[in-house]
Design a protein around this motif. Structure first.
Motif, PDB file in Angstrom:
ATOM      1  N   ILE A   1       0.843  -1.201   0.000  1.00 20.18           N
ATOM      2  CA  ILE A   1       0.000   0.000   0.000  1.00 20.18           C
ATOM      3  C   ILE A   1       0.883   1.258   0.000  1.00 20.18           C
ATOM      4  CG2 ILE A   1      -1.855   1.199   1.222  1.00 20.18           C
ATOM      5  CD1 ILE A   1      -2.401  -1.443   2.718  1.00 20.18           C
ATOM      6  N   HIS A   2       1.999   1.187   0.746  1.00 19.27           N
ATOM      7  CA  HIS A   2       2.969   2.291   0.799  1.00 19.27           C
ATOM      8  C   HIS A   2       2.354   3.611   1.251  1.00 19.27           C
ATOM      9  CE1 HIS A   2       6.677   0.468  -0.913  1.00 19.27           C
ATOM     10  NE2 HIS A   2       5.818  -0.389  -1.449  1.00 19.27           N
ATOM     11  N   VAL A   3       1.643   3.622   2.356  1.00 16.68           N
ATOM     12  CA  VAL A   3       1.112   4.883   2.884  1.00 16.68           C
ATOM     13  C   VAL A   3       2.301   5.821   3.150  1.00 16.68           C
ATOM     14  CG1 VAL A   3      -0.071   5.992   4.828  1.00 16.68           C
ATOM     15  CG2 VAL A   3      -0.984   3.871   3.841  1.00 16.68           C
TER      16      VAL A   3
ATOM     17  N   ASP B   1       4.879  -3.781   3.290  1.00 12.66           N
ATOM     18  CA  ASP B   1       4.991  -2.413   2.791  1.00 12.66           C
ATOM     19  C   ASP B   1       3.670  -1.670   2.979  1.00 12.66           C
ATOM     20  OD1 ASP B   1       7.629  -2.906   2.225  1.00 12.66           O
ATOM     21  OD2 ASP B   1       7.434  -2.835   0.043  1.00 12.66           O
ATOM     22  N   LEU B   2       3.198  -1.674   4.206  1.00 19.48           N
ATOM     23  CA  LEU B   2       1.991  -0.914   4.546  1.00 19.48           C
ATOM     24  C   LEU B   2       2.323   0.574   4.527  1.00 19.48           C
ATOM     25  CD1 LEU B   2       1.508  -3.831   5.827  1.00 19.48           C
ATOM     26  CD2 LEU B   2      -0.117  -2.683   7.327  1.00 19.48           C
ATOM     27  N   THR B   3       3.577   0.885   4.887  1.00 16.78           N
ATOM     28  CA  THR B   3       4.034   2.274   4.891  1.00 16.78           C
ATOM     29  C   THR B   3       5.192   2.413   3.919  1.00 16.78           C
ATOM     30  OG1 THR B   3       5.711   1.901   6.602  1.00 16.78           O
ATOM     31  CG2 THR B   3       3.493   2.450   7.368  1.00 16.78           C
ATOM     32  N   ASN B   4       5.524   3.671   3.607  1.00 18.11           N
ATOM     33  CA  ASN B   4       6.623   3.886   2.665  1.00 18.11           C
ATOM     34  C   ASN B   4       7.968   4.002   3.365  1.00 18.11           C
ATOM     35  OD1 ASN B   4       7.160   4.081  -0.147  1.00 18.11           O
ATOM     36  ND2 ASN B   4       7.789   6.194   0.191  1.00 18.11           N
ATOM     37  N   GLU B   5       7.965   4.626   4.557  1.00 14.47           N
ATOM     38  CA  GLU B   5       9.231   4.864   5.243  1.00 14.47           C
ATOM     39  C   GLU B   5       9.252   4.361   6.679  1.00 14.47           C
ATOM     40  OE1 GLU B   5      12.012   5.904   3.910  1.00 14.47           O
ATOM     41  OE2 GLU B   5      11.171   6.362   1.938  1.00 14.47           O
ATOM     42  N   GLY B   6       8.230   3.632   7.086  1.00 13.06           N
ATOM     43  CA  GLY B   6       8.196   3.094   8.447  1.00 13.06           C
ATOM     44  C   GLY B   6       8.008   4.151   9.529  1.00 13.06           C
ATOM     45  N   LEU B   7       7.464   5.300   9.159  1.00 12.11           N
ATOM     46  CA  LEU B   7       7.334   6.418  10.106  1.00 12.11           C
ATOM     47  C   LEU B   7       6.029   6.337  10.906  1.00 12.11           C
ATOM     48  CD1 LEU B   7       8.447   9.264   7.658  1.00 12.11           C
ATOM     49  CD2 LEU B   7       9.873   8.086   9.361  1.00 12.11           C
TER      50      LEU B   7
ATOM     51  N   TYR C   1      10.225  -1.525   7.721  1.00  6.28           N
ATOM     52  CA  TYR C   1      11.384  -1.660   8.600  1.00  6.28           C
ATOM     53  C   TYR C   1      12.318  -0.459   8.526  1.00  6.28           C
ATOM     54  CZ  TYR C   1      11.109  -6.326  10.645  1.00  6.28           C
ATOM     55  OH  TYR C   1      10.779  -7.397  11.418  1.00  6.28           O
ATOM     56  N   ARG C   2      12.083   0.420   7.571  1.00  2.49           N
ATOM     57  CA  ARG C   2      12.960   1.587   7.420  1.00  2.49           C
ATOM     58  C   ARG C   2      12.851   2.495   8.643  1.00  2.49           C
ATOM     59  NH1 ARG C   2      12.393   3.158   0.979  1.00  2.49           N
ATOM     60  NH2 ARG C   2      13.527   1.311   0.273  1.00  2.49           N
TER      61      ARG C   2
END
Ligand code: FE2
Ligand code: FE2
Length: 248
Positions: A9-11, A40-46, A74-75
């Motif tokens: 999804i890369h939120v 990859d639910l998020t783009n930068e793990g923030l 994990y980023r």
């Protein structure tokens, strides 16, 4: 049993909100028994991305939502945050005779995936407990390379060991994400399925945002590809209609 597999999804900066709104309404209409979000639910793990993602995912009307972390999650040490927002079970009974087991392949500050010796042993022991069930293994990274993705080194680096375990324990279905490219490898008693990206703008070539709809009835597995806002087709059609670049 109806299972929806959403992936990548890369939120964050690659996220397309309007596309994901469509995903939410389409998936809710399907009334799935379970939803798998394969990394990859998020783009930068923030944290701010996790917060937004959590809000969006809570709008699915589904009791069983299974999540796996991806390399992007994990980023920035995002693995410390993932579990707080998306606590997950690794062994999920989807019905009396279907089990879905997840394994974490992401590692901090690395893009490639790994299962590792201990987790691989754990998969073997776990799958042996469910001899009479349909066994599904889900992971973020792809276990086998996918056409048109180049000389790929960003895969599960110990894929051979994992494949041996999968075959030795009669796993029927492996669900992966990561490559943003839908595909299905159909072997004798094993299918390895890759989901596309459900909502990020990093789709590949002419591929659109998509997700997978998996139906299991009487131990028979059918995997369909659903284009977001578009048609539903058997994922096998993608393989059957494959054309090499320059030979279309
Ligand atoms: Fe991704
Ligand atoms: Fe990924």
């Amino acid at each position: 049993m109806l299972l929806v597999q959403l992936s990548d999804i890369h939120v964050g900066s690659q996220f397309q909100e309007s596309v994901f709104e469509k995903v939410i309404s389409e998936v809710n209409e399907l009334k799935p028994d379970a939803i798998l979000i394969s990394g990859d639910l998020t783009n930068e793990g923030l944290i701010k991305e996790y917060e937004k993602c959590k809000k969006l995912v809570s709008r699915f009307n589904c009791k069983k939502i299974i999540t796996i972390s991806g390399n992007h999650d994990y980023r920035n040490s995002g693995y410390l945050v993932f579990k707080k927002f998306f606590p997950f079970e690794t062994i999920n009974k989807l019905s009396s005779d279907i089990v879905l087991v997840t394994v974490g392949t992401a590692r901090p500050d690395r893009n490639e995936g790994e299962v590792g010796y201990r987790q691989n042993l754990w998969i073997e022991r776990t799958m042996q407990k469910y001899k009479d069930s349909v066994k599904i293994l889900a992971m973020h990274h792809h276990l086998v390379g996918i056409p048109d993705t180049g000389s790929d080194r960003v895969t599960v680096i110990d894929a051979g060991d994992v494949l041996r375990t999968i075959l030795a324990t009669n796993v029927e279905l492996v669900l992966c994400g990561h490559k943003h490219r839908p595909w299905i490898w159909n072997f004798k008693n094993l299918a390895i399925v890759n989901a596309g990206t459900a909502a990020s703008d990093r789709s590949r070539g002419l591929f659109e945002n998509s997700y997978n709809i998996i139906t299991i009835e009487d131990k028979k597995i059918q995997v369909d590809l659903k284009i977001v806002g578009g048609k539903r087709t058997s994922l096998e059609d993608i393989v059957k209609n494959y054309a090499r670049f320059g030979e279309e």
